[in-house]
Design a protein around this motif. Structure first.
Motif, PDB file in Angstrom:
ATOM      1  N   THR A 127     -10.157  84.504   5.560  1.00 28.91           N
ATOM      2  CA  THR A 127      -9.702  83.152   5.250  1.00 28.91           C
ATOM      3  C   THR A 127      -8.582  83.228   4.215  1.00 28.91           C
ATOM      4  O   THR A 127      -8.778  83.777   3.124  1.00 28.91           O
ATOM      5  CB  THR A 127     -10.867  82.306   4.696  1.00 28.91           C
ATOM      6  N   VAL A 144     -12.321  77.348  -3.164  1.00 30.14           N
ATOM      7  CA  VAL A 144     -12.902  78.655  -2.801  1.00 30.14           C
ATOM      8  C   VAL A 144     -14.425  78.613  -2.967  1.00 30.14           C
ATOM      9  O   VAL A 144     -15.154  79.167  -2.135  1.00 30.14           O
ATOM     10  CB  VAL A 144     -12.246  79.798  -3.618  1.00 30.14           C
ATOM     11  N   ALA A 152     -17.755  81.892   3.817  1.00 24.78           N
ATOM     12  CA  ALA A 152     -16.578  82.776   3.755  1.00 24.78           C
ATOM     13  C   ALA A 152     -16.824  83.906   2.747  1.00 24.78           C
ATOM     14  O   ALA A 152     -17.319  83.664   1.640  1.00 24.78           O
ATOM     15  CB  ALA A 152     -15.342  81.967   3.362  1.00 24.78           C
ATOM     16  N   LEU A 155     -11.672  86.533   1.507  1.00 22.86           N
ATOM     17  CA  LEU A 155     -10.674  85.493   1.247  1.00 22.86           C
ATOM     18  C   LEU A 155      -9.452  86.051   0.517  1.00 22.86           C
ATOM     19  O   LEU A 155      -9.561  87.030  -0.232  1.00 22.86           O
ATOM     20  CB  LEU A 155     -11.265  84.380   0.385  1.00 22.86           C
TER      21      LEU A 155
END
Ligand code: URA
Length: 209
Positions: A127, A144, A152, A155
């Motif tokens: 991501t 985030v 996720a 990242l």
């Protein structure tokens, strides 16, 4: 010591200078943002893993390189993040897109989410979170947080300009998320604007001021 990567490609730096100028028009700013985001996307994805597939050229069969794993996710922090999306999608048209609307409450410091829509299987995808300006870092940290809550794990954070204060806060909150930026500016002013900066990125993209 910050681990942020500064993308110092001459075309990126030249375009950024034009974007900073106060007399650059809304249309010009938007066009440059689209161009620069393509270049930034190229750099932020330069170490993606490849695998091979068997293909048939008009001449022979061959083993040819292709991106490994599931489709990328570009996660835009509303609203200015959307300005970075178009150029990135020009380069990676198959990427999935997440939109995150979030802010941090000044008193409680709690991340308030007002919009969230993302593709599934975030845990299996890279991501890339995008927002033109990493200022205090509050909204980026909160975005985030929310993406991690949804699964996720892998990242990266991509912005156009970062303030040292924002980098420090972000790296403290998310040391596992590398930052990529076209420039690290001097400081934040009392209103939380990046100096020298380029003003309010959302207003400059959408002509709202
Ligand atoms: N957000 C902006 O759009 N500009 C800044 O300088 C800081 C935050």
């Amino acid at each position: 010591m910050s681990k942020a990567t500064v993308i110092d490609h001459p075309l990126v730096q030249h375009k950024l200078t034009i974007m900073r100028k106060k007399d650059t028009s809304t249309g010009g700013f938007r066009r440059l943002l689209r161009e620069i985001s393509t270049l930034l996307c190229y750099e932020v994805t330069r170490d993606l893993k490849l695998t091979t597939e068997t293909i048939q050229t008009p001449m022979v069969e061959m083993q040819a390189p292709t991106l490994e794993g599931k489709k990328l996710v570009f996660a835009s922090i509303l609203r200015a993040g959307n300005g970075l999306l178009e150029g990135m999608l020009d380069l990676v048209p198959s990427a999935r897109v997440a939109h995150v609307g979030v802010y941090r409450d000044h008193d409680t410091l709690e991340a308030i989410e007002y919009f969230f829509k993302s593709p599934d299987l975030l845990e299996d995808r890279l991501t890339i979170v995008v927002d033109p300006m990493l200022a205090t870092g509050n909204s980026s940290i909160a975005a985030v947080d929310k993406l991690k809550e949804r699964g996720a794990k892998n990242l990266r954070f991509l912005c156009l300009l970062a303030a040292p204060e924002g980098i420090e806060n972000f790296e403290k909150a998310h040391p596992d998320v590398p930052i990529y930026t076209a420039a690290i500016d001097s400081h934040l002013n009392e209103q939380g604007y990046i100096i020298p900066g380029l003003g309010d990125a959302g207003d400059r993209i959408y002509g709202t001021k």
